[in-house]
Design a protein around this motif. Sequence first.
Motif, PDB file in Angstrom:
ATOM      1  N   GLY A 176     -50.263  -7.332   1.465  1.00  0.00           N
ATOM      2  CA  GLY A 176     -49.099  -6.828   2.171  1.00  0.00           C
ATOM      3  C   GLY A 176     -48.105  -7.895   2.568  1.00  0.00           C
ATOM      4  O   GLY A 176     -46.893  -7.643   2.613  1.00  0.00           O
ATOM      5  N   TYR A 177     -48.578  -9.123   2.827  1.00  0.00           N
ATOM      6  CA  TYR A 177     -47.668 -10.164   3.295  1.00  0.00           C
ATOM      7  C   TYR A 177     -46.647 -10.560   2.231  1.00  0.00           C
ATOM      8  O   TYR A 177     -45.615 -11.169   2.535  1.00  0.00           O
ATOM      9  CB  TYR A 177     -48.452 -11.396   3.760  1.00  0.00           C
ATOM     10  CG  TYR A 177     -48.979 -12.277   2.654  1.00  0.00           C
ATOM     11  CD1 TYR A 177     -48.235 -13.356   2.191  1.00  0.00           C
ATOM     12  CD2 TYR A 177     -50.223 -12.039   2.080  1.00  0.00           C
ATOM     13  CE1 TYR A 177     -48.707 -14.176   1.185  1.00  0.00           C
ATOM     14  CE2 TYR A 177     -50.700 -12.841   1.067  1.00  0.00           C
ATOM     15  CZ  TYR A 177     -49.944 -13.910   0.628  1.00  0.00           C
ATOM     16  OH  TYR A 177     -50.423 -14.701  -0.376  1.00  0.00           O
ATOM     17  N   HIS A 178     -46.918 -10.206   0.959  1.00  0.00           N
ATOM     18  CA  HIS A 178     -45.969 -10.530  -0.105  1.00  0.00           C
ATOM     19  C   HIS A 178     -44.685  -9.716   0.008  1.00  0.00           C
ATOM     20  O   HIS A 178     -43.704  -9.999  -0.680  1.00  0.00           O
ATOM     21  CB  HIS A 178     -46.612 -10.292  -1.475  1.00  0.00           C
ATOM     22  CG  HIS A 178     -47.572 -11.375  -1.870  1.00  0.00           C
ATOM     23  ND1 HIS A 178     -47.194 -12.489  -2.567  1.00  0.00           N
ATOM     24  CD2 HIS A 178     -48.903 -11.502  -1.633  1.00  0.00           C
ATOM     25  CE1 HIS A 178     -48.255 -13.273  -2.764  1.00  0.00           C
ATOM     26  NE2 HIS A 178     -49.301 -12.692  -2.213  1.00  0.00           N
ATOM     27  N   LEU A 179     -44.682  -8.691   0.860  1.00  0.00           N
ATOM     28  CA  LEU A 179     -43.490  -7.863   1.065  1.00  0.00           C
ATOM     29  C   LEU A 179     -42.731  -8.260   2.316  1.00  0.00           C
ATOM     30  O   LEU A 179     -41.725  -7.645   2.660  1.00  0.00           O
ATOM     31  CB  LEU A 179     -43.889  -6.380   1.147  1.00  0.00           C
ATOM     32  CG  LEU A 179     -44.670  -5.818  -0.048  1.00  0.00           C
ATOM     33  CD1 LEU A 179     -45.093  -4.385   0.224  1.00  0.00           C
ATOM     34  CD2 LEU A 179     -43.821  -5.892  -1.315  1.00  0.00           C
ATOM     35  N   GLU A 180     -43.190  -9.293   3.009  1.00  0.00           N
ATOM     36  CA  GLU A 180     -42.630  -9.645   4.304  1.00  0.00           C
ATOM     37  C   GLU A 180     -41.821 -10.937   4.239  1.00  0.00           C
ATOM     38  O   GLU A 180     -42.141 -11.860   3.473  1.00  0.00           O
ATOM     39  CB  GLU A 180     -43.749  -9.808   5.339  1.00  0.00           C
ATOM     40  CG  GLU A 180     -44.599  -8.554   5.527  1.00  0.00           C
ATOM     41  CD  GLU A 180     -45.811  -8.823   6.419  1.00  0.00           C
ATOM     42  OE1 GLU A 180     -46.039 -10.004   6.774  1.00  0.00           O
ATOM     43  OE2 GLU A 180     -46.535  -7.853   6.733  1.00  0.00           O
ATOM     44  N   GLY A 181     -40.782 -11.009   5.084  1.00  0.00           N
ATOM     45  CA  GLY A 181     -40.027 -12.229   5.291  1.00  0.00           C
ATOM     46  C   GLY A 181     -39.489 -12.849   4.010  1.00  0.00           C
ATOM     47  O   GLY A 181     -38.891 -12.167   3.170  1.00  0.00           O
ATOM     48  N   GLU A 182     -39.711 -14.160   3.863  1.00  0.00           N
ATOM     49  CA  GLU A 182     -39.205 -14.906   2.712  1.00  0.00           C
ATOM     50  C   GLU A 182     -40.143 -14.860   1.511  1.00  0.00           C
ATOM     51  O   GLU A 182     -39.815 -15.394   0.453  1.00  0.00           O
ATOM     52  CB  GLU A 182     -38.986 -16.374   3.104  1.00  0.00           C
ATOM     53  CG  GLU A 182     -37.959 -16.585   4.205  1.00  0.00           C
ATOM     54  CD  GLU A 182     -37.817 -18.049   4.568  1.00  0.00           C
ATOM     55  OE1 GLU A 182     -38.642 -18.863   4.070  1.00  0.00           O
ATOM     56  OE2 GLU A 182     -36.901 -18.384   5.332  1.00  0.00           O
ATOM     57  N   GLN A 183     -41.323 -14.212   1.671  1.00  0.00           N
ATOM     58  CA  GLN A 183     -42.319 -14.248   0.606  1.00  0.00           C
ATOM     59  C   GLN A 183     -41.841 -13.633  -0.710  1.00  0.00           C
ATOM     60  O   GLN A 183     -42.109 -14.194  -1.781  1.00  0.00           O
ATOM     61  CB  GLN A 183     -43.613 -13.566   1.058  1.00  0.00           C
ATOM     62  CG  GLN A 183     -44.804 -13.848   0.152  1.00  0.00           C
ATOM     63  CD  GLN A 183     -45.119 -15.333   0.049  1.00  0.00           C
ATOM     64  OE1 GLN A 183     -45.127 -16.042   1.056  1.00  0.00           O
ATOM     65  NE2 GLN A 183     -45.384 -15.812  -1.157  1.00  0.00           N
ATOM     66  N   PRO A 184     -41.130 -12.462  -0.689  1.00  0.00           N
ATOM     67  CA  PRO A 184     -40.652 -11.918  -1.970  1.00  0.00           C
ATOM     68  C   PRO A 184     -39.767 -12.898  -2.737  1.00  0.00           C
ATOM     69  O   PRO A 184     -39.856 -13.005  -3.961  1.00  0.00           O
ATOM     70  CB  PRO A 184     -39.872 -10.668  -1.543  1.00  0.00           C
ATOM     71  CG  PRO A 184     -40.509 -10.252  -0.262  1.00  0.00           C
ATOM     72  CD  PRO A 184     -40.853 -11.543   0.431  1.00  0.00           C
ATOM     73  N   GLU A 185     -38.918 -13.636  -2.000  1.00  0.00           N
ATOM     74  CA  GLU A 185     -38.051 -14.614  -2.656  1.00  0.00           C
ATOM     75  C   GLU A 185     -38.869 -15.758  -3.245  1.00  0.00           C
ATOM     76  O   GLU A 185     -38.609 -16.222  -4.363  1.00  0.00           O
ATOM     77  CB  GLU A 185     -37.040 -15.150  -1.643  1.00  0.00           C
ATOM     78  CG  GLU A 185     -36.039 -16.130  -2.247  1.00  0.00           C
ATOM     79  CD  GLU A 185     -35.026 -16.617  -1.240  1.00  0.00           C
ATOM     80  OE1 GLU A 185     -34.297 -17.585  -1.545  1.00  0.00           O
ATOM     81  OE2 GLU A 185     -34.966 -16.037  -0.134  1.00  0.00           O
ATOM     82  N   LYS A 186     -39.877 -16.219  -2.498  1.00  0.00           N
ATOM     83  CA  LYS A 186     -40.742 -17.285  -2.996  1.00  0.00           C
ATOM     84  C   LYS A 186     -41.507 -16.836  -4.240  1.00  0.00           C
ATOM     85  O   LYS A 186     -41.663 -17.590  -5.196  1.00  0.00           O
ATOM     86  CB  LYS A 186     -41.718 -17.729  -1.912  1.00  0.00           C
ATOM     87  CG  LYS A 186     -41.070 -18.450  -0.743  1.00  0.00           C
ATOM     88  CD  LYS A 186     -42.110 -18.864   0.287  1.00  0.00           C
ATOM     89  CE  LYS A 186     -41.468 -19.617   1.440  1.00  0.00           C
ATOM     90  NZ  LYS A 186     -42.471 -20.009   2.465  1.00  0.00           N
ATOM     91  N   ASP A 187     -41.986 -15.566  -4.208  1.00  0.00           N
ATOM     92  CA  ASP A 187     -42.715 -15.031  -5.369  1.00  0.00           C
ATOM     93  C   ASP A 187     -41.814 -14.962  -6.598  1.00  0.00           C
ATOM     94  O   ASP A 187     -42.241 -15.250  -7.719  1.00  0.00           O
ATOM     95  CB  ASP A 187     -43.268 -13.649  -5.048  1.00  0.00           C
ATOM     96  CG  ASP A 187     -44.443 -13.692  -4.076  1.00  0.00           C
ATOM     97  OD1 ASP A 187     -45.031 -14.777  -3.917  1.00  0.00           O
ATOM     98  OD2 ASP A 187     -44.771 -12.651  -3.488  1.00  0.00           O
TER      99      ASP A 187
END
Length: 286
Positions: A52-63
């Motif tokens: 779930g954390y991959h959908l939060e904050g800056e994580q989608p951009e990092k991914d």
Amino acid sequence: MRRNPTEAESALWNFLSDNKMGVHFRRQHPICGYIPDFVSLRNLLIIEVDGGYHLEGEQPEKDAERSQWLNEAGFEVLRFTNEEVLGDIDTVLEEITNAIEDSKASQTPLPFGRGSGVGLRVGMGYDVHRLVEGRDLWLGGIKIPFILPSRSGGAGVGYGLLGHSDADVLIHAICDAILGAANMRDIGYHFPDTSDETLNMDSKIILKKTIELIATKGYRLVNVDATICAQRPKMNPHIPQMQQTMASVIGCDPDQISIKATTTEKLGFTGREEGMSAYAVALIEK
């Protein structure tokens, strides 16, 4: 993280492990400075299972940046959420299967795979070990029976190569060629013969770790051509098993590993059966 996978990662690994989908996948294998969840080096396919954390904050951009970087290195990246893996595994496996088939279809029958000539590098390797009584003879990752009359007289005894590890002169030459192609020093630098950790080490472990080392710089093996120099025993009957054994360790096709054998017409230390040597040339691609 291999020891503590998520529930979704464990569920997917049950389908990816042991070549169940017809290709070899590795877990938590370093690629270009990243450590993806699953990767098939031969098929240039990476699979990520996101919590779930991959959908939060800056994580989608990092991914997205990570996926773009891996795409530029030649890898296709598939991303699935935990919920997709646990709730609809059939759709996930279908998408992975399609990606594998697309990868196979795009590969040429030549040993260069997808290589266009850009990012190809060549390395050479050489190794030699003394032949002594009371050691097993390991070459190309397999044990070869080798009995000679004892040098001190008496009945025949087993002979093998002397070294800090299992002294597999063929694998050592191949590893040096691969590391040299990637400009990553040699096996003595990475696996010193002064370390207790490498004492009597199976050289197949050295080969596996060598492939993992070049992968950290974004390289994979294209092919190897190697020659064993030994007066005895006859090597030709054992070459197919050597090829298959090393291919299984590397995760490549046996056809990518050429092994030849020659004598020295009884000249030099190999001709006097004092030792064996091996030469290797390796081609890698970015």
